[in-house]
Design a protein around this motif. Structure first.
Motif, short mmCIF file in Angstrom:
data_model
loop_
_atom_site.label_atom_id
_atom_site.label_comp_id
_atom_site.label_asym_id
_atom_site.label_seq_id
_atom_site.Cartn_x
_atom_site.Cartn_y
_atom_site.Cartn_z
N HIS A 64 35.53 45.91 42.41
CA HIS A 64 37.16 45.27 42.23
C HIS A 64 37.64 44.91 43.82
O HIS A 64 37.72 45.84 44.36
CB HIS A 64 38.01 45.69 41.48
CG HIS A 64 37.53 45.97 39.89
ND1 HIS A 64 37.59 45.03 39.22
CD2 HIS A 64 37.12 47.05 39.41
CE1 HIS A 64 37.19 45.23 38.22
NE2 HIS A 64 36.88 46.64 38.21
N GLU A 85 43.52 47.95 43.00
CA GLU A 85 42.80 47.22 42.01
C GLU A 85 43.53 46.39 40.76
O GLU A 85 44.46 47.19 40.45
CB GLU A 85 41.58 48.02 41.51
CG GLU A 85 40.63 48.78 42.39
CD GLU A 85 39.90 49.55 41.59
OE1 GLU A 85 38.79 49.66 41.74
OE2 GLU A 85 40.13 50.23 40.68
N LEU A 86 43.07 45.36 40.55
CA LEU A 86 43.79 44.88 39.33
C LEU A 86 42.65 44.63 38.22
O LEU A 86 41.65 43.99 38.19
CB LEU A 86 43.98 43.33 39.75
CG LEU A 86 44.99 42.88 40.79
CD1 LEU A 86 45.31 41.56 41.08
CD2 LEU A 86 46.44 43.79 40.57
N PHE A 88 41.75 44.38 34.03
CA PHE A 88 42.13 43.76 32.93
C PHE A 88 41.54 44.27 31.61
O PHE A 88 40.18 44.44 31.87
CB PHE A 88 41.85 42.18 32.99
CG PHE A 88 42.35 41.36 34.21
CD1 PHE A 88 43.46 40.71 33.95
CD2 PHE A 88 41.63 41.26 35.70
CE1 PHE A 88 44.21 40.09 35.04
CE2 PHE A 88 42.36 40.61 36.66
CZ PHE A 88 43.67 40.17 36.13
N SER A 94 47.62 40.85 30.78
CA SER A 94 48.01 40.92 32.13
C SER A 94 47.29 42.21 33.06
O SER A 94 46.77 43.02 32.49
CB SER A 94 49.61 41.13 32.40
OG SER A 94 50.17 41.77 31.25
N ALA A 95 47.19 42.02 34.34
CA ALA A 95 46.92 43.04 35.07
C ALA A 95 47.29 44.37 35.16
O ALA A 95 48.58 44.20 35.28
CB ALA A 95 46.47 42.36 36.45
N GLU A 97 47.73 47.45 37.62
CA GLU A 97 47.45 47.76 39.10
C GLU A 97 47.25 49.23 39.30
O GLU A 97 47.95 49.86 38.90
CB GLU A 97 48.75 47.60 39.87
CG GLU A 97 49.12 45.87 39.83
CD GLU A 97 50.38 45.58 40.65
OE1 GLU A 97 50.85 46.35 41.07
OE2 GLU A 97 50.93 44.51 40.52
#
Length: 132
Positions: A64, A85-86, A88, A94-95, A97
């Motif tokens: 990522h 890192e995002l 999912f 939505s991501a 974090e």
């Protein structure tokens, strides 16, 4: 720059030294640059992103990407990069974090020896960026 990267966190939590050493190391090209112009409204005008690119296919990332990345320290054959890192959960979610830290080994002998030595007194994780 070609380097070997060890992930020091999992979903934001520090890993122990044995988990880091037993985990998979990623070998690739470290790309550290500003966020693409079309994404600056989301991440900010001065935000940086770190990517670890596959040596065989440079358009493919091995891990990522680290958003809002910054270099924490450069010492003993390695570079410590920190960011978020995002992650999912699904296609429309939505991501999430999560903090992530990479130890990027450039000089294999001294960088790997530093990785084996790194531990902070009183910290059970065995790895801390402020350890000298």
């Amino acid at each position: 720059m070609f380097c070997v990267v060890y992930l020091l966190r999992f979903r934001g939590c520090w890993l122990s030294r044995t988990q880091i050493l037993e985990g998979n190391a990623f070998k690739g090209f470290l790309d550290f640059r500003r966020v693409e112009p079309e994404a600056r409204h989301r991440f900010g005008p001065r935000a940086m992103v770190a990517k670890l690119l596959d040596p065989r296919r440079l358009e493919h990332s091995l891990t990522h990407d680290l958003h809002w990345a910054r270099v924490v320290q450069i010492k003993e054959g390695g570079i410590m990069v920190e960011g978020k890192e995002l992650l999912f959960k699904g296609a429309k979610s939505s991501a999430i974090e999560c903090l992530q830290t990479w130890w990027c080994i450039v000089d294999h002998e001294t960088g790997y020896a530093a990785l084996e030595r790194m531990r902070a007194p009183g910290v059970t994780t065995g790895f801390h960026p402020n350890d000298d």
